[in-house]
Design a protein around this motif. Structure first.
Motif, PDB file in Angstrom:
ATOM      1  N   CYS A   1       0.664  -1.121   0.160  1.00  0.00           N
ATOM      2  CA  CYS A   1      -0.076   0.055   0.065  1.00  0.00           C
ATOM      3  C   CYS A   1       0.846   1.332  -0.113  1.00  0.00           C
ATOM      4  CB  CYS A   1      -0.845  -0.135   1.320  1.00  0.00           C
ATOM      5  SG  CYS A   1      -1.883   1.441   1.222  1.00  0.00           S
TER       6      CYS A   1
ATOM      7  N   THR B   1      -3.271   3.295   5.220  1.00  0.00           N
ATOM      8  CA  THR B   1      -1.942   2.778   5.250  1.00  0.00           C
ATOM      9  C   THR B   1      -1.922   1.145   5.317  1.00  0.00           C
ATOM     10  OG1 THR B   1      -1.867   2.473   7.654  1.00  0.00           O
ATOM     11  CG2 THR B   1      -1.414   4.481   6.975  1.00  0.00           C
ATOM     12  N   PHE B   2      -0.863   0.775   4.951  1.00  0.00           N
ATOM     13  CA  PHE B   2      -0.571  -0.679   4.849  1.00  0.00           C
ATOM     14  C   PHE B   2      -1.187  -1.749   6.208  1.00  0.00           C
ATOM     15  CE2 PHE B   2       1.592  -4.669   5.461  1.00  0.00           C
ATOM     16  CZ  PHE B   2       1.530  -5.243   4.515  1.00  0.00           C
ATOM     17  N   GLU B   3      -0.823  -0.681   7.557  1.00  0.00           N
ATOM     18  CA  GLU B   3      -1.280  -1.373   8.531  1.00  0.00           C
ATOM     19  C   GLU B   3      -2.757  -1.313   8.841  1.00  0.00           C
ATOM     20  OE1 GLU B   3       1.179   0.896   8.220  1.00  0.00           O
ATOM     21  OE2 GLU B   3       2.902  -0.720   8.379  1.00  0.00           O
ATOM     22  N   ARG B   4      -3.064  -0.357   8.453  1.00  0.00           N
ATOM     23  CA  ARG B   4      -4.992  -0.111   8.851  1.00  0.00           C
ATOM     24  C   ARG B   4      -5.492  -1.113   7.929  1.00  0.00           C
ATOM     25  NH1 ARG B   4      -8.458  -0.557  10.276  1.00  0.00           N
ATOM     26  NH2 ARG B   4     -10.152   0.613  10.652  1.00  0.00           N
TER      27      ARG B   4
ATOM     28  N   SER C   1      -3.997  -4.051   6.770  1.00  0.00           N
ATOM     29  CA  SER C   1      -3.689  -5.506   6.961  1.00  0.00           C
ATOM     30  C   SER C   1      -4.619  -5.687   8.499  1.00  0.00           C
ATOM     31  CB  SER C   1      -2.438  -5.502   7.469  1.00  0.00           C
ATOM     32  OG  SER C   1      -1.898  -5.290   6.048  1.00  0.00           O
ATOM     33  N   ALA C   2      -4.801  -4.936   9.440  1.00  0.00           N
ATOM     34  CA  ALA C   2      -5.561  -4.935  10.480  1.00  0.00           C
ATOM     35  C   ALA C   2      -7.055  -5.514  10.320  1.00  0.00           C
ATOM     36  CB  ALA C   2      -5.285  -4.056  11.425  1.00  0.00           C
TER      37      ALA C   2
END
Lengths: 252, 252
Positions: B116, B167-170, B172-173
């Motif tokens: 992302c 974001t990538f983290e958002r 993926s979570a």
DNA sequence: TAGTGGTCTAGACCACCGT
DNA sequence: CGGTGGTCTAGACCACTAA
């Protein structure tokens, strides 16, 4: 079968309840199916139908609304309501979803019949058409070209019983949409269809017919087409070259 | 803006005439778009809206009929009319047309975010999203698997301005439909889309990601997704493995 | 039981089409 | 002009849901 006198209410019919307008829709559909009004013809006005069925015009209207939404019928303000037909330019591309990548270059479409023979239905065809295994079917193979480019190789299966006079000569002589021929000559109107699309590699014979390299990726489009009352009457397997075309779809 | 007193008639607005119910539809749509009622929430009753706009209930009803047909709202008899949402099981497969060949084996779907990042829009993306060339966009790459089999490799492009905190983290979570996340966190509701499907051969990188041989035929599915007022807000390029799945379509 | 959407009616007027 | 579908209204009653 009609709620003639004021205040009389329609009862549930067995376990399934239908509102009045849906029953009216059923009656109109039956007349369409039975050929009381032929494709392209004018059906009676809403007022007339309301009188015939003993309901209000609004109820007939709602019935016809649904029929129009399902493309069984076409409304024309000031003129009346007509039985839908595959003869019109409007309806040509309702079932063929292939489009040129560069919009505008609709170009000339040419259809060439390769084969037309009668044989016993293979298992998968019999299943799709709800025939008994081995029953007679017609198989048609044809090639569609767009501005000279071979693009679609179709294999079409029809129930033999409903398509008796269908021959190679008859098909080759005809120009225009197949479904228009089917509705005019064989009384079979195609209403809706479902398609399953996959990507496959062209085998030798296919590659030759479509003038592409063997192994070339093609769209495999399997269609089952239904007439009134969801009765399947056609199975089709198409191979599409998508170099300059694509399969277009709208997601509502 | 409302035809409050009995007998007052709505005038043509410039050269384009809209019937009253369509103007009401527009007003309701504006409220949906403006967030007066949020996805999943109950909107006012037909009677209430009729009073607010100074029209009859039948007119409001016809407006809502169209909104329901376009999947913007959902009617529930006895309860009311709700703003449609991508959160419901019903809506999950409205946009993803891939289906298992053997019906029934819906099985587990797993989504893995690969990447992302934010970058300047390439030409084709800018054109599809109606952005100026070089404007900021978010690019997401993800892999969908069905019972462990990698099946869909997606590349998704979104306008950077509307998707700031993405974001990538958002991603993926988050588990669940992307469009549900977009509507809940970024106030962008996906309404409709158009897709262009082609057959292509897998290149090296793609083949690896999807665990197939290089050159394997794949479906290439290009989607442009629109929100209210036909504003494009997403472009997507997906590669589908169709060994045990197919792209399903209904032709009305 | 109260409130919602769903159906049905009757009647008025408008927009459009062909004659 | 008359006839058709298209819109809008007002009011009645039905079917379903939740409290």
């Amino acid at each position: 079968m009609n709620a003639s006198s004021r205040g009389e209410r329609v009862e549930r019919e067995g376990p399934t309840f239908s509102p009045l307008y849906r029953q009216i829709k059923g009656l109109i559909t039956r007349s369409l199916q039975g050929g009381e009004w032929k494709p392209g013809e004018l059906i009676p006005s809403e007022t007339e139908l309301a009188a015939r069925f003993g309901v209000s015009q609004g109820t007939v209207r709602k019935a016809i609304d649904e029929l129009a939404a399902e493309n069984l019928v076409v409304r024309r303000q000031g003129r009346g309501t007509f039985v839908a037909t595959h003869q019109e330019a409007r309806a040509q591309f309702r079932f063929l979803r292939l489009r040129p990548d560069q919009a505008g270059e609709a170009g000339v479409m040419d259809s060439r019949i390769l084969e037309c023979r009668r044989l016993r239905a293979p298992g998968d065809v019999a299943r799709a058409l709800q025939l008994r295994a081995g029953e007679a079917v017609v198989q048609i193979r044809r090639l569609l070209s767009f501005q000279g480019q071979p693009t679609v190789l179709d294999e079409i299966w029809l129930p033999g019983a409903q398509f008796r006079g269908l021959t190679f000569e008859r098909l080759s002589a005809y120009t225009g949409p197949l479904y228009a021929l089917f509705e005019a000559e064989f009384g079979t109107r195609m209403i809706r269809a479902t398609e399953r699309v996959k990507a496959v590699a062209a085998d030798e014979a296919t590659a030759k017919a479509l003038a592409v390299a063997a192994g070339e990726p093609l769209l495999l489009v399997e269609r089952v087409t239904y007439t009134y009352e969801d009765r399947p009457v056609e199975m089709r397997r198409g191979l599409y070259v998508t170099h300059r075309h694509h399969y277009r779809n709208e997601l509502g």
